[in-house]
Each structure stands twice: as C-alpha cells, then as structure tokens.
Design a protein around this motif. Structure first.
Motif, PDB file in Angstrom:
ATOM      1  N   LYS A 291       2.865  -0.255   4.761  1.00 26.77           N
ATOM      2  CA  LYS A 291       1.423  -0.596   5.732  1.00 26.77           C
ATOM      3  C   LYS A 291       1.624  -1.147   6.983  1.00 26.77           C
ATOM      4  CE  LYS A 291       0.923  -4.876   3.439  1.00 26.77           C
ATOM      5  NZ  LYS A 291      -0.054  -5.768   2.436  1.00 26.77           N
ATOM      6  N   LEU A 292       0.992  -0.612   7.905  1.00 28.60           N
ATOM      7  CA  LEU A 292       1.139  -0.871   9.351  1.00 28.60           C
ATOM      8  C   LEU A 292      -0.247  -1.887   9.627  1.00 28.60           C
ATOM      9  CD1 LEU A 292       1.964  -0.771  12.203  1.00 28.60           C
ATOM     10  CD2 LEU A 292       0.447   1.077  12.639  1.00 28.60           C
ATOM     11  N   MET A 293       0.478  -3.199  10.014  1.00 26.11           N
ATOM     12  CA  MET A 293      -0.308  -4.524  10.338  1.00 26.11           C
ATOM     13  C   MET A 293      -0.435  -4.617  11.800  1.00 26.11           C
ATOM     14  SD  MET A 293      -1.227  -5.307   7.182  1.00 26.11           S
ATOM     15  CE  MET A 293      -1.993  -6.814   7.378  1.00 26.11           C
ATOM     16  N   ILE A 294      -1.654  -4.618  12.402  1.00 25.91           N
ATOM     17  CA  ILE A 294      -1.846  -4.873  13.978  1.00 25.91           C
ATOM     18  C   ILE A 294      -2.558  -5.937  14.169  1.00 25.91           C
ATOM     19  CG2 ILE A 294      -2.558  -3.864  16.287  1.00 25.91           C
ATOM     20  CD1 ILE A 294      -2.067  -0.895  14.811  1.00 25.91           C
ATOM     21  N   ASP A 295      -2.089  -7.067  14.650  1.00 25.34           N
ATOM     22  CA  ASP A 295      -2.804  -8.330  14.761  1.00 25.34           C
ATOM     23  C   ASP A 295      -3.415  -8.899  13.546  1.00 25.34           C
ATOM     24  OD1 ASP A 295      -2.386  -8.293  17.572  1.00 25.34           O
ATOM     25  OD2 ASP A 295      -4.150  -7.333  17.907  1.00 25.34           O
ATOM     26  N   GLY A 296      -2.285  -8.754  12.486  1.00 21.41           N
ATOM     27  CA  GLY A 296      -2.828  -9.348  11.116  1.00 21.41           C
ATOM     28  C   GLY A 296      -3.602  -8.450  10.488  1.00 21.41           C
ATOM     29  N   LYS A 297      -4.076  -7.194  10.882  1.00 20.94           N
ATOM     30  CA  LYS A 297      -5.212  -6.355  10.094  1.00 20.94           C
ATOM     31  C   LYS A 297      -4.385  -5.360   9.826  1.00 20.94           C
ATOM     32  CE  LYS A 297      -8.999  -8.496  12.623  1.00 20.94           C
ATOM     33  NZ  LYS A 297     -10.435  -8.271  13.470  1.00 20.94           N
ATOM     34  N   LEU A 298      -4.993  -4.599   8.690  1.00 23.39           N
ATOM     35  CA  LEU A 298      -4.363  -3.441   8.023  1.00 23.39           C
ATOM     36  C   LEU A 298      -4.935  -2.341   8.917  1.00 23.39           C
ATOM     37  CD1 LEU A 298      -2.782  -1.864   5.942  1.00 23.39           C
ATOM     38  CD2 LEU A 298      -4.881  -1.825   4.609  1.00 23.39           C
ATOM     39  N   ALA A 299      -3.895  -1.585   9.536  1.00 19.19           N
ATOM     40  CA  ALA A 299      -4.332  -0.111  10.411  1.00 19.19           C
ATOM     41  C   ALA A 299      -4.163   0.941   9.485  1.00 19.19           C
ATOM     42  CB  ALA A 299      -3.561  -0.403  11.671  1.00 19.19           C
ATOM     43  N   ALA A 300      -3.152   1.130   8.596  1.00 23.59           N
ATOM     44  CA  ALA A 300      -3.095   2.312   7.941  1.00 23.59           C
ATOM     45  C   ALA A 300      -1.961   1.990   6.726  1.00 23.59           C
ATOM     46  CB  ALA A 300      -2.773   3.431   8.702  1.00 23.59           C
ATOM     47  N   SER A 301      -2.027   2.755   5.843  1.00 17.32           N
ATOM     48  CA  SER A 301      -1.141   2.375   4.406  1.00 17.32           C
ATOM     49  C   SER A 301      -0.933   3.887   3.903  1.00 17.32           C
ATOM     50  CB  SER A 301      -1.823   1.550   3.517  1.00 17.32           C
ATOM     51  OG  SER A 301      -0.975   1.451   2.207  1.00 17.32           O
ATOM     52  N   TRP A 307       3.895   9.180   6.236  1.00 18.02           N
ATOM     53  CA  TRP A 307       4.521   8.646   7.493  1.00 18.02           C
ATOM     54  C   TRP A 307       5.322   9.779   8.301  1.00 18.02           C
ATOM     55  CZ3 TRP A 307       2.177   5.162  10.033  1.00 18.02           C
ATOM     56  CH2 TRP A 307       1.478   4.176   9.237  1.00 18.02           C
ATOM     57  N   ALA A 308       6.379  10.440   7.495  1.00 19.58           N
ATOM     58  CA  ALA A 308       6.982  11.408   8.165  1.00 19.58           C
ATOM     59  C   ALA A 308       6.170  12.437   9.022  1.00 19.58           C
ATOM     60  CB  ALA A 308       8.101  11.750   6.959  1.00 19.58           C
ATOM     61  N   LYS A 309       5.132  12.815   8.145  1.00 21.74           N
ATOM     62  CA  LYS A 309       4.385  13.944   8.495  1.00 21.74           C
ATOM     63  C   LYS A 309       3.525  13.501   9.726  1.00 21.74           C
ATOM     64  CE  LYS A 309       4.397  16.352   4.291  1.00 21.74           C
ATOM     65  NZ  LYS A 309       3.557  17.087   3.180  1.00 21.74           N
ATOM     66  N   GLY A 310       3.081  12.290   9.828  1.00 20.81           N
ATOM     67  CA  GLY A 310       2.197  11.558  10.679  1.00 20.81           C
ATOM     68  C   GLY A 310       1.006  11.141  10.075  1.00 20.81           C
ATOM     69  N   VAL A 311       0.662   9.958  10.599  1.00 18.78           N
ATOM     70  CA  VAL A 311      -0.506   9.240   9.957  1.00 18.78           C
ATOM     71  C   VAL A 311      -1.425   8.771  11.107  1.00 18.78           C
ATOM     72  CG1 VAL A 311      -1.620   7.186   8.476  1.00 18.78           C
ATOM     73  CG2 VAL A 311       0.814   8.417   8.027  1.00 18.78           C
ATOM     74  N   ALA A 312      -2.807   9.467  10.885  1.00 18.31           N
ATOM     75  CA  ALA A 312      -3.795   9.240  11.838  1.00 18.31           C
ATOM     76  C   ALA A 312      -4.372   7.756  11.713  1.00 18.31           C
ATOM     77  CB  ALA A 312      -4.961  10.228  11.790  1.00 18.31           C
ATOM     78  N   ILE A 313      -4.143   6.929  13.011  1.00 21.11           N
ATOM     79  CA  ILE A 313      -5.039   5.453  12.777  1.00 21.11           C
ATOM     80  C   ILE A 313      -6.304   5.851  13.807  1.00 21.11           C
ATOM     81  CG2 ILE A 313      -4.818   3.249  13.716  1.00 21.11           C
ATOM     82  CD1 ILE A 313      -1.699   3.565  13.370  1.00 21.11           C
ATOM     83  N   LYS A 314      -7.318   5.485  13.065  1.00 24.89           N
ATOM     84  CA  LYS A 314      -8.772   5.684  13.679  1.00 24.89           C
ATOM     85  C   LYS A 314      -9.034   4.884  14.869  1.00 24.89           C
ATOM     86  CE  LYS A 314     -10.874   7.615   9.320  1.00 24.89           C
ATOM     87  NZ  LYS A 314     -12.107   7.472   8.477  1.00 24.89           N
ATOM     88  N   SER A 315      -8.564   3.715  14.911  1.00 22.74           N
ATOM     89  CA  SER A 315      -8.835   2.884  16.249  1.00 22.74           C
ATOM     90  C   SER A 315      -7.643   2.176  16.832  1.00 22.74           C
ATOM     91  CB  SER A 315      -9.791   1.977  15.826  1.00 22.74           C
ATOM     92  OG  SER A 315      -9.339   1.003  14.779  1.00 22.74           O
ATOM     93  N   ALA A 316      -7.225   2.347  18.015  1.00 21.51           N
ATOM     94  CA  ALA A 316      -5.997   1.362  18.478  1.00 21.51           C
ATOM     95  C   ALA A 316      -6.330  -0.085  18.903  1.00 21.51           C
ATOM     96  CB  ALA A 316      -5.632   2.201  19.655  1.00 21.51           C
ATOM     97  N   PRO A 317      -5.502  -0.885  18.662  1.00 22.10           N
ATOM     98  CA  PRO A 317      -5.879  -2.414  18.985  1.00 22.10           C
ATOM     99  C   PRO A 317      -6.575  -2.656  20.419  1.00 22.10           C
ATOM    100  CG  PRO A 317      -3.728  -2.036  18.976  1.00 22.10           C
ATOM    101  CD  PRO A 317      -4.375  -0.927  18.353  1.00 22.10           C
TER     102      PRO A 317
END
Length: 394
Positions: A291-301, A307-317
C-alpha cells in the motif's frame, strides 16, 4: 512487516492525455521571465478563461519560481478593430480606451488572440483583417512588450441541430495563417491553437465546448497542456516509474513536485476516461500486497504484479493546493474585471457621471483586494512537501 520508502513524483494531474500526443506544429518557445507583467488580449476565448483559470493556473505553476502578474483584458465578441469595446461610442473610441489601458499596465508580455469573429467575413474580409491586425500590433509594439499571437481554435463539430462548421473552419485557417505571417514578420511568438485543438484525439462523446464555440470548464482544463505545448513548455510525463532498489530508507521521505497541475472540473460528464488518474509503476517488488501511504492516508493498495503494470491514483496530494491556487486566480481576475470594467461604468465615468460620478472614487478600493489575492497566489504556486510511505502488508 517489510517497509520501503520511495520518492514519489506524480505525472499529469489528469492532463496525461497529452503525455503521448505528438504535435505537428512548431512550438513557439515563448519564455516568461521573472518580473513579467502579462496582458491577455482578445475576444470571448480570452475573457471566458478568467472564469475558469485553467490556462493561467498552468502558466503560473509552470513558472512558480518567477514573480509574474497576469491581467486579462479580454472582451467577448471583440476584433482587432475593437468593435465590441466601443460602448456608446465607435470602435475607434474602444480602440483608444484599450490602448490607454494596455499602456497603463506597462506590460512586458502580451498574448493576443484574434481572428475568430473576423473570419465570418470569409475571404472578402481577409485583407481588411490584415490591415486591422497591423494597426493593432503597431500600437502594441509601442509598449516594447514581448508579444505572442495565439490563433483561434477551430469551431467544434457537435452535429445537428448545430451547423456544420466545415466551411467556416476552412476560412478560419486562412485567418490563422495571417496571424502566423504577422508573427513571423515581426519576430513574435506564435501558438497555433487551430492545429493543436485539432490534434487532441478526442474520444466519442468528449467535447470541449457547449455550442461548438465556447469552451466549457472541461474544455479549458483539457486544453491547458495543449497551450503549454504550443508555447514550447516541456510536456509533463504521463507516468512515473520507480525501482524498489531506490527504496533504501526505513524513514518516511519528503518529496516536492516540480509544479502543480489543476485537477479537472468536479463534474466531467463527457470524459470517457478516468480524468484525474495518475499511473505509478514500481518494478522489482517481492510477491505480496503493498500500500502507498501519502501524508498518512491510503492512496492505493495493490499486488506486486499490479504495481509492476501500473496503478492509477485518483488524486494527488497536491490536488487540493492546485485547486486553491486556481480559485485564488479566479477571484483575482473577478476583482480586476470589476476594477477596469465596472458594471455601472456609464454612471461612474460616462455621460451619466453627473448622477453617480461621486462613487468613482471607490474603484481604487479594489486594488488592495487584488493585491491580497496576488499574495495568496504567490504562496500557493509552490508545491508543498508530502510524506510518502510504501508498505508491504503482513
């Protein structure tokens, strides 16, 4: 628990549609400099941009290290002859008022967008347009500003009951060419929006305008990167790739993006794809879920394979900060609009000023309000730092 930390740099804030687009036009390579005072002149396309702010946000964020001020003097329906600015007078009166206002602003850069309205005159009006354009540019040259001409975009084909714009667009291309020729003759910058808009590779159901002419909020957002391309600014990457070997610290790192990118409009009904997605690729992970945490919040899991193919994150910090920047730009533009174009201008400065002219002194009270928004823009245009963690689930 296995923990790895990486420096995370996001790609486009939803503008990744341009990341792989190849344009056939010559970039203007028009650079803005520290201390520039930028004036935007033109008709409806320019005036309406101040209501959305996506183009100015892009230009502000791409030059975040520079102190640049923008002033929008667009006037809907205007032409090189100042037809729309005459008010109760003549176009010549409107032209003089425009000249006085431009000179008072002491611009170092002028972006001028004309030709869309004049093109309705077709081939018969082309010579008159060239003469009017030269008269306008002679006036603007006297300011010693660096000038960049921006062509009108094509009329968008939306289908019945709206008219087929094919004939008009053929004529509009000739007016675009006249602008390019003037730019080359005078050593100006030139942005060919006519071609850039035509190469956006829009998907079925994806539209930039509400009537073929007027860009929507989505249209201004979608085309901001096209304008950047036309100015010769580097295209933002659509994806950011990392290797697990770069994650060597057990402590959260801080990262800072190169520049902010305004997120798309809240409601993008016509967008056929996830408008705000960014793709993060991480190669070399051991099997498992991370899981990717940004500012303590879950961004994607996602799994290592995902992850090797690419995971879309709907909103940047930095989406929230970029939107705050855009809103500050919109407020500044609205305040300045009322400063130079008060709704009751006839009563304040015109032939009825004997009735309410005593209130004209209040116009200057917009200045500190504009200055406050400018200060906020200066604070918001530099991306904040964010803590990022990449964590493997147990």
């Amino acid at each position: 628990m296995y923990r790895a930390v990486m420096v995370l740099l996001f790609g486009l804030s939803g503008l990744g549609f341009f990341g792989t687009q190849i344009y056939a036009v010559q970039a203007a390579e028009f650079e803005l400099r520290d201390g520039d005072r930028v004036v935007l002149l033109g008709g409806t396309l320019i005036e309406r941009e101040q209501n959305y702010g996506y183009w100015e946000t892009m230009l502000t964020a791409r030059n975040a290290e520079k102190n640049i001020v923008f002033r929008n003097l667009g006037w809907s329906g205007d032409t090189v002859f100042a037809d729309a600015r005459g008010g109760f007078g003549t176009p010549a009166d409107g032209f003089r008022e425009m000249q006085e206002l431009v000179e008072a602003l002491k611009p170092t850069v002028i972006f001028a967008n004309y030709g869309a309205n004049e093109a309705f005159e077709g081939a018969a009006g082309l010579s008159r347009f060239r003469n009017g354009l030269d008269a306008l540019l002679d006036m603007l040259d006297a300011t010693k500003a660096r000038i960049c001409l921006i062509s009108p975009p094509p009329h968008e084909k939306l289908g019945p009951p709206l008219p087929d714009p094919e004939s008009y667009n053929r004529g509009l291309a000739a007016y675009r060419d006249a602008l390019r020729e003037a730019a080359e003759r005078r050593s100006y910058g030139f942005v060919d929006l006519f071609t850039l808009f035509g190469e956006l590779n829009l998907q079925p159901g994806e539209h930039l305008t509400d009537n073929g002419v007027h860009l929507t909020a989505y249209g201004y957002w979608r085309t901001a990167e096209a304008l950047a391309k036309g100015l010769g600014l580097p295209v933002q990457p659509a994806e950011t790739e990392f290797s697990i070997k770069d994650a060597t610290s057990a402590n959260p790192l801080r990262f800072q993006r190169g520049n902010l990118m305004a997120p798309p409009p809240a409601a993008v009904a016509s967008a056929p794809r996830p408008a705000a997605a960014r793709t993060i690729i991480v190669q070399g992970l051991e099997q498992g879920v991370y899981k990717l945490m940004i500012d303590g919040k879950l961004a994607a899991s996602a799994s290592a394979e995902q992850w090797a193919k690419g995971v879309a994150i709907k909103s940047a910090p930095d989406d929230a900060q970029a939107e705050q920047l855009r809103q500050a730009i919109i407020r500044k533009n609205k305040l300045y609009f009322h400063r130079w174009r008060p709704q009751n201008v006839t009563y304040l400065f015109g032939f009825r000023k004997h009735e309410q002219g005593q209130n004209a002194k209040e116009i200057v009270q917009f200045d500190p309000l504009i200055a406050a928004e400018e200060e906020l823009i200066r604070k918001l245009k530099t991306p904040a730092t964010h803590a990022c963690e990449f964590i493997k689930n147990n």
